[in-house]
Design a protein around this motif. Sequence first.
Motif, PDB file in Angstrom:
ATOM      1  N   ALA A   1       0.830  -1.212   0.000  1.00 47.41           N
ATOM      2  CA  ALA A   1       0.000   0.000   0.000  1.00 47.41           C
ATOM      3  C   ALA A   1       0.859   1.256   0.000  1.00 47.41           C
ATOM      4  N   ILE A   2       1.920   1.268   0.821  1.00 44.85           N
ATOM      5  CA  ILE A   2       2.797   2.440   0.883  1.00 44.85           C
ATOM      6  C   ILE A   2       3.512   2.651  -0.443  1.00 44.85           C
ATOM      7  N   LEU A   3       3.999   1.569  -1.038  1.00 47.29           N
ATOM      8  CA  LEU A   3       4.650   1.673  -2.348  1.00 47.29           C
ATOM      9  C   LEU A   3       3.686   2.202  -3.405  1.00 47.29           C
ATOM     10  N   LEU A   4       2.461   1.690  -3.370  1.00 37.02           N
ATOM     11  CA  LEU A   4       1.458   2.118  -4.342  1.00 37.02           C
ATOM     12  C   LEU A   4       1.165   3.606  -4.210  1.00 37.02           C
ATOM     13  N   VAL A   5       0.964   4.060  -2.965  1.00 32.17           N
ATOM     14  CA  VAL A   5       0.643   5.478  -2.745  1.00 32.17           C
ATOM     15  C   VAL A   5       1.753   6.376  -3.269  1.00 32.17           C
ATOM     16  N   ILE A   6       2.996   6.069  -2.907  1.00 32.98           N
ATOM     17  CA  ILE A   6       4.119   6.935  -3.285  1.00 32.98           C
ATOM     18  C   ILE A   6       4.313   6.955  -4.798  1.00 32.98           C
ATOM     19  N   MET A   7       4.340   5.785  -5.429  1.00 33.94           N
ATOM     20  CA  MET A   7       4.630   5.727  -6.860  1.00 33.94           C
ATOM     21  C   MET A   7       3.492   6.295  -7.703  1.00 33.94           C
ATOM     22  N   ILE A   8       2.259   5.983  -7.322  1.00 29.19           N
ATOM     23  CA  ILE A   8       1.120   6.491  -8.091  1.00 29.19           C
ATOM     24  C   ILE A   8       1.011   8.006  -7.944  1.00 29.19           C
TER      25      ILE A   8
END
Length: 464
Positions: free
Chosen positions: A430-437
């Motif tokens: 979830a954290i990776l998704l938020v930052i990259m998106i």
Amino acid sequence: MADFTKIFALIPEVKKPDEKKLAFNVKLKWTLIVLISFFILANISLFGLSNNALERFQYLAIILGTDFGSIISLGIGPIVMASIILQLLTGAGIININTNTVEGKKLFQGIQKLLVFFFIIFEACVYVLMKGLEAMPGYSWLVILQLILGGIAIYYMNELCEKWGFGSGVSIFIAAGASWHLFTQAFQFVNTQGRNCLLDFSGTACSGKVLVLIQSIINKYPVEFASALGALLSTVVIFLLVVWAQSLKVEIPLSFGRIRGYGIKWPLNFFYASVIPVILTAALVANIQLFGGLLENWVGHPTFLGHFSNGQAVSGFAFWLGHTNLLELIIRGGFLPRYLIQGITHIIFYVGLATLFSVFWVKTSGMGAKEQAQKISASGLQISGFRQDVRVLESVLDRYIMPLTVMGGAAIGLLAATTDLLGALSSGTAILLVIMIMYQFYQKIAEQHMTDMNPAMRKFISNN
């Protein structure tokens, strides 16, 4: 082809804008409309749903950009499944569609729509009939109908955002769901018993880690303080690591063959396959957990996937793929060697599968050295100091693309698995998704704003 065209013509679609380049304000307006609609639908509960243990879907809900128990419980699942299957079929050569032609693009998009609608109906039936989202007696088909309507709404909201907003609605739904989960984990003031801790701050336990931290300082609870502080610090550290890794890239110097003295740099990001590998890995783990629980409920006893309690695997294959908050266990004195072994297997599984999916995605989605070389050559570019030849471009790119694919896939899998084990505010995925998106979203907004403010830049981008 003619028969397919007749079928595709019956499927409603969002009309494309007449303008080639939409204004910034127009895109912002439609993106906000879609985002607000998403949050409204996420708060509309399914009518006829019985008491369900929806906690088992918490991990899957973040990845699918949804809120289980709501009318949009299917989330982006049908869209993602249809895209992956069609990508696999075309990449393996089972279906030959030339997407470079107008007819080929229409055929590809039409087949994708049919697959999306198929998976909407299929997943709605599976969730209800296998009692994942168990309906009250006599309400099963009503719940299925609501899920289908919600799935169709998500599909057309995604299409609206792609044509009138800032890119993919799928990305926006994932980022919105994951961001909301992060926010609630930090500032949730209503606890699991439904009591508002702000009304009696010293006597009622809060759920949000920031509030727990403040509350533990006031009430002098050292264990709660250490637990909340550990979760917040691990989230900040992982956030900074991902932002730093996102900025890593290899830049290939290119020049225009016909224009002397002018060149550009072709960036190859460290996370070359982006966040796709960890999405696929996390989705696989979540689906194994979900299917294991549903299978146990169906057959009436634990299977090789394990035994599940409150939606969580406590034994079997699913347990060793899962994770436990090791930092929390150490702070509270509940650490056992089996949890350390589980953590190691979790990391190995994530790193291995993320690397595998990364390589597979690059080879099947047109991101390989050969496809990139053809793309660069078609743009009239060449590597400075080399003759203009696709084979030369391919050989130079091949030195970087595959190593970046492997290292980036392994690194993103390691980051996601480590975040899970450290007990951050949300899952590593979830954290990776938020930052990259959000980073990609920011780049699109900045580019759009630049083209609106500078007519010369608008002409340059439109020509390219």
